[in-house]
Every structure is written in C-alpha cells, then in structure tokens.
Design a protein around this motif. Sequence first.
Motif, PDB file in Angstrom:
ATOM      1  N   PRO A  16       0.803  -1.225   0.000  1.00  0.00           N
ATOM      2  CA  PRO A  16       0.000   0.000   0.000  1.00  0.00           C
ATOM      3  C   PRO A  16       0.833   1.272   0.000  1.00  0.00           C
ATOM      4  N   ASP A  17       2.115   1.161   0.330  1.00  0.00           N
ATOM      5  CA  ASP A  17       2.985   2.341   0.372  1.00  0.00           C
ATOM      6  C   ASP A  17       3.911   2.428  -0.828  1.00  0.00           C
ATOM      7  N   ALA A  18       3.689   1.576  -1.844  1.00  0.00           N
ATOM      8  CA  ALA A  18       4.631   1.517  -2.975  1.00  0.00           C
ATOM      9  C   ALA A  18       4.684   2.826  -3.751  1.00  0.00           C
ATOM     10  N   ILE A  19       3.553   3.514  -3.876  1.00  0.00           N
ATOM     11  CA  ILE A  19       3.503   4.763  -4.639  1.00  0.00           C
ATOM     12  C   ILE A  19       2.990   5.854  -3.717  1.00  0.00           C
ATOM     13  N   ILE A  20       3.782   6.892  -3.505  1.00  0.00           N
ATOM     14  CA  ILE A  20       3.382   7.954  -2.582  1.00  0.00           C
ATOM     15  C   ILE A  20       3.021   9.255  -3.303  1.00  0.00           C
ATOM     16  N   ASP A  21       3.132   9.277  -4.631  1.00  0.00           N
ATOM     17  CA  ASP A  21       2.841  10.501  -5.378  1.00  0.00           C
ATOM     18  C   ASP A  21       1.365  10.890  -5.236  1.00  0.00           C
ATOM     19  N   LEU A  22       1.114  12.190  -5.199  1.00  0.00           N
ATOM     20  CA  LEU A  22      -0.238  12.727  -5.103  1.00  0.00           C
ATOM     21  C   LEU A  22      -0.404  13.868  -6.097  1.00  0.00           C
ATOM     22  N   THR A  23      -1.646  14.113  -6.517  1.00  0.00           N
ATOM     23  CA  THR A  23      -1.952  15.223  -7.421  1.00  0.00           C
ATOM     24  C   THR A  23      -3.154  15.997  -6.885  1.00  0.00           C
ATOM     25  N   VAL A  24      -3.034  17.309  -6.868  1.00  0.00           N
ATOM     26  CA  VAL A  24      -4.167  18.178  -6.541  1.00  0.00           C
ATOM     27  C   VAL A  24      -4.724  18.715  -7.852  1.00  0.00           C
ATOM     28  N   PHE A  25      -5.997  18.429  -8.115  1.00  0.00           N
ATOM     29  CA  PHE A  25      -6.685  18.974  -9.289  1.00  0.00           C
ATOM     30  C   PHE A  25      -7.552  20.137  -8.835  1.00  0.00           C
ATOM     31  N   SER A  26      -7.421  21.267  -9.522  1.00  0.00           N
ATOM     32  CA  SER A  26      -8.130  22.477  -9.106  1.00  0.00           C
ATOM     33  C   SER A  26      -8.452  23.331 -10.320  1.00  0.00           C
ATOM     34  N   ASP A  27      -9.355  24.290 -10.132  1.00  0.00           N
ATOM     35  CA  ASP A  27      -9.614  25.280 -11.187  1.00  0.00           C
ATOM     36  C   ASP A  27      -8.898  26.590 -10.881  1.00  0.00           C
ATOM     37  N   VAL A  28      -7.990  26.578  -9.916  1.00  0.00           N
ATOM     38  CA  VAL A  28      -7.245  27.785  -9.514  1.00  0.00           C
ATOM     39  C   VAL A  28      -5.790  27.646  -9.963  1.00  0.00           C
ATOM     40  N   TRP A  29      -5.292  28.686 -10.619  1.00  0.00           N
ATOM     41  CA  TRP A  29      -3.909  28.713 -11.084  1.00  0.00           C
ATOM     42  C   TRP A  29      -3.060  29.524 -10.111  1.00  0.00           C
ATOM     43  N   LEU A  30      -1.962  28.932  -9.633  1.00  0.00           N
ATOM     44  CA  LEU A  30      -0.999  29.650  -8.808  1.00  0.00           C
ATOM     45  C   LEU A  30       0.189  30.063  -9.660  1.00  0.00           C
ATOM     46  N   GLU A  31       0.576  31.336  -9.559  1.00  0.00           N
ATOM     47  CA  GLU A  31       1.796  31.765 -10.223  1.00  0.00           C
ATOM     48  C   GLU A  31       2.996  31.109  -9.537  1.00  0.00           C
ATOM     49  N   TYR A  73       5.246  24.925 -14.931  1.00  0.00           N
ATOM     50  CA  TYR A  73       6.514  25.137 -14.245  1.00  0.00           C
ATOM     51  C   TYR A  73       6.722  24.008 -13.249  1.00  0.00           C
ATOM     52  N   ALA A  74       7.916  23.974 -12.669  1.00  0.00           N
ATOM     53  CA  ALA A  74       8.241  22.942 -11.690  1.00  0.00           C
ATOM     54  C   ALA A  74       8.985  23.566 -10.516  1.00  0.00           C
ATOM     55  N   ILE A  75       8.786  22.962  -9.360  1.00  0.00           N
ATOM     56  CA  ILE A  75       9.507  23.339  -8.147  1.00  0.00           C
ATOM     57  C   ILE A  75      10.140  22.074  -7.596  1.00  0.00           C
ATOM     58  N   VAL A  76      11.415  22.148  -7.271  1.00  0.00           N
ATOM     59  CA  VAL A  76      12.162  20.964  -6.842  1.00  0.00           C
ATOM     60  C   VAL A  76      12.705  21.187  -5.442  1.00  0.00           C
ATOM     61  N   ALA A  77      12.615  20.147  -4.607  1.00  0.00           N
ATOM     62  CA  ALA A  77      13.159  20.205  -3.257  1.00  0.00           C
ATOM     63  C   ALA A  77      14.084  19.015  -3.030  1.00  0.00           C
ATOM     64  N   ASP A  78      15.323  19.307  -2.675  1.00  0.00           N
ATOM     65  CA  ASP A  78      16.313  18.264  -2.412  1.00  0.00           C
ATOM     66  C   ASP A  78      16.102  17.724  -1.001  1.00  0.00           C
ATOM     67  N   LEU A  79      15.861  16.407  -0.890  1.00  0.00           N
ATOM     68  CA  LEU A  79      15.685  15.778   0.420  1.00  0.00           C
ATOM     69  C   LEU A  79      16.971  15.106   0.889  1.00  0.00           C
ATOM     70  N   VAL A  80      18.070  15.446   0.251  1.00  0.00           N
ATOM     71  CA  VAL A  80      19.403  14.951   0.596  1.00  0.00           C
ATOM     72  C   VAL A  80      19.440  13.420   0.507  1.00  0.00           C
ATOM     73  N   VAL A 109      11.803  15.759  -4.014  1.00  0.00           N
ATOM     74  CA  VAL A 109      10.383  15.905  -4.326  1.00  0.00           C
ATOM     75  C   VAL A 109      10.232  17.031  -5.335  1.00  0.00           C
ATOM     76  N   ALA A 110       9.399  16.810  -6.340  1.00  0.00           N
ATOM     77  CA  ALA A 110       9.150  17.828  -7.354  1.00  0.00           C
ATOM     78  C   ALA A 110       7.655  18.119  -7.434  1.00  0.00           C
ATOM     79  N   LEU A 111       7.316  19.385  -7.565  1.00  0.00           N
ATOM     80  CA  LEU A 111       5.949  19.809  -7.861  1.00  0.00           C
ATOM     81  C   LEU A 111       5.918  20.235  -9.320  1.00  0.00           C
ATOM     82  N   GLU A 112       5.096  19.556 -10.126  1.00  0.00           N
ATOM     83  CA  GLU A 112       4.946  19.883 -11.541  1.00  0.00           C
ATOM     84  C   GLU A 112       3.548  20.454 -11.742  1.00  0.00           C
ATOM     85  N   VAL A 113       3.476  21.649 -12.301  1.00  0.00           N
ATOM     86  CA  VAL A 113       2.208  22.371 -12.432  1.00  0.00           C
ATOM     87  C   VAL A 113       1.915  22.628 -13.902  1.00  0.00           C
ATOM     88  N   GLY A 114       0.693  22.340 -14.308  1.00  0.00           N
ATOM     89  CA  GLY A 114       0.299  22.600 -15.683  1.00  0.00           C
ATOM     90  C   GLY A 114      -1.162  22.252 -15.900  1.00  0.00           C
TER      91      GLY A 114
END
Length: 355
Positions: free
Chosen positions: A169-184, A254-261, A266-271
């Motif tokens: 049950p923990d094999a895939i931890i990715d999540l997606t938020v679907f919304s009608d709001v765009w964040l710059e 766009y994408a935002i990347v965070a190094d967890l060492v 973790v990457a946030l991909e927005v589009g």
Amino acid sequence: MEAARGSAPGELPVLPIDDPGIRRHYLLALPDGVTADEVDVLAVSRFPGTTWQVPPRSAGPGTTARPSPGVLRLSRHTTLTGPYGLRPGDALSLGLPATTAAVFDVTTPRERGERPYPGGDRDGLKRVFPDGMPVREEERVVLWLVSTARRLRASIRTGDAGVVLTPDPDAIIDLTVFSDVWLEPDEALRIVQRAVPRARLALDGVDWQGPAPLPDELRPPVDVLGDEERARLHAEADAYDMAALSAPDQVDGYAIVADLVMDGFVALEVGDEDTLPPILRGLPWTEHGAVAYRVRWTPPDPDELELEKPSHAHRIARGRAARRVNALAKALQSAVGGEIADADDFLVDAGDLEV
C-alpha cells in the motif's frame, strides 16, 4: 443496500470454493472492516458505468433475512459477485492471507497478449503472467484490482495462475491536486517552502540554437528577392517581434524541486490537464479541464520504484518522503481547493494524510 461488515458467522453467504469456476476466477480478498460500499466507490472511480445489478444482503444481528451475494457490474463483460464469507480453512486452501474477512468473485474475459518485457515488476504481474500479459478488458480489470487491493490493503488471487498478490500500500506515494485555480510560480514556491524549506523554482531553460540544418537534398530552391519584397518581409518580422516582446510573459507550466538529501527529492509539476480521473470528469469546474499540481518523489535509486520488494533503505527513505509529499499536497489543496488524487486516480481525503 446493506453493506458487508466482515465475515462473522451468519453475516455473509459462504464462498462456494468447491465450485471449480471459483478457482479459475480472480478473487478480491478483503481484510476485516472493508465494506462493499468502499469497493463500489473504487469501481466507479475507474469504471464510471459501474452499478449494482443485484445489491448484496447480509444477515446482521436481529434480522431473519438470508444472506445473499450482490452482483456489481463494472462493464458489459465484467462482474464482481459478493461479498462472501469464508469457512475455517478456506483462506488457507485458496492461499489467501489468514486475515481475509470477505471475498469478491471476479468474472472477466481471459485476454492475453505478448510475453512481458524485461524490467521492473513493481506489482508482480510479470511474475504472474510470464507467458502473456493481460490485454484489453482483462488488463483494465487486473490493473483496477491491483489498485484497489493497494488502497484497501487487500489481496488478489489471480485466476488460472492461482498466485496471490498483496500489493504494497505504500509503494507509490505521489499525489496530485486537481483544481480550477492557477498559482503563479512565486505563489506556489512560498507554499511549497512551508512544507519543504529547501525548495526552489526550476525554470531554467536551454537557449535555442536555431533549427537543425537540412541535408542538401531537402533544401528548397533559393529564390532571389527584390529589394521591395525583402523590405516588406523585414517589416512584418519586426512588427511580429515587437508585439511578442511587448506582451507579458505567459507561463503555462513550471516545476519546483526540493532536495531531500539522503531521501532523494520531491518535485511539484504544475500545468493544465485535460485527461482527468474518471470520477472528476463532467463536473462544472472540470468542464474545460483543470490545473494539475503533481507532487512526485524520486528516490536516490529510481530503479527501486519498479521493484516488487525494494530494499530496506528505500522503504525508510520512502516513509520519510511520504510525510513531505502529504504535507505539500495538503498545503496546496488548502490554497487552491479542488480534489487530491493518488497515483491510481482514486480520490484521497486530506484528513487521512499523515504528516
């Protein structure tokens, strides 16, 4: 519909394991506490036309009704019949976990294609089907069964192969938020940095070096332009360039990347996203698609994502990364609303995400 509540004596009809067909079918084996309604919701999430052709009836306390299985129709060719209870020893006879409390009998066409390609086998399906992978309807049903078993911490007995799979049950931890709001990008970065302070925007592109040169045989013939035609073309090009330079920049992804060492990153991909989970299609706010905020984890060794039994180090890193992914998805949904979906396109309640 009366929901199944387990397999205590008298509550559920008994699975007829003496029927030869039962051992040739797929079986979805559920742990205690999982209801028929939960299976129904996950079926609708992948097969929108799902309906109870026959609702199940359980014999709960204080009733004299005789228990009977329901028939949940996923498609024209596929049904789930149940839930059934098990007699002592039935789980062992079928190779199912001893914790199995209820079972659905799955009837679907047998459709096989080519032998599996070499490579990762996270869900164990290549191991189960070495002579030919399921295709068409059977493939769709098998993939749904794996996703459902992963979500419900359940198991699958795989038809004629008789192999039992219990997806992690923990094999895939990715999540997606679907919304009608765009964040710059800058707004999203501030939100991400609250959950993962080391996050940064990944907007650097690659300078365009011009089109690749054409081979001589593909080059068009050269026409010599007159001074007047050359001046007209230059004027049109200058006007186009000026209009493009004057317009504000349009960012459509766009994408935002965070190094967890030690735990990867973790990457946030927005589009924009036109292909939505089936359960979100047709809603007023998704009529023209939605904005997808995809939170993805990449481990130190990406190959381990496709292993059925990854290393202990991978599982430890995944557990720590999951808390970051969950926190980030919750923060994003708090800012933009919408729905959170897991990697199997099943909706997730933010309150169920551990951080």
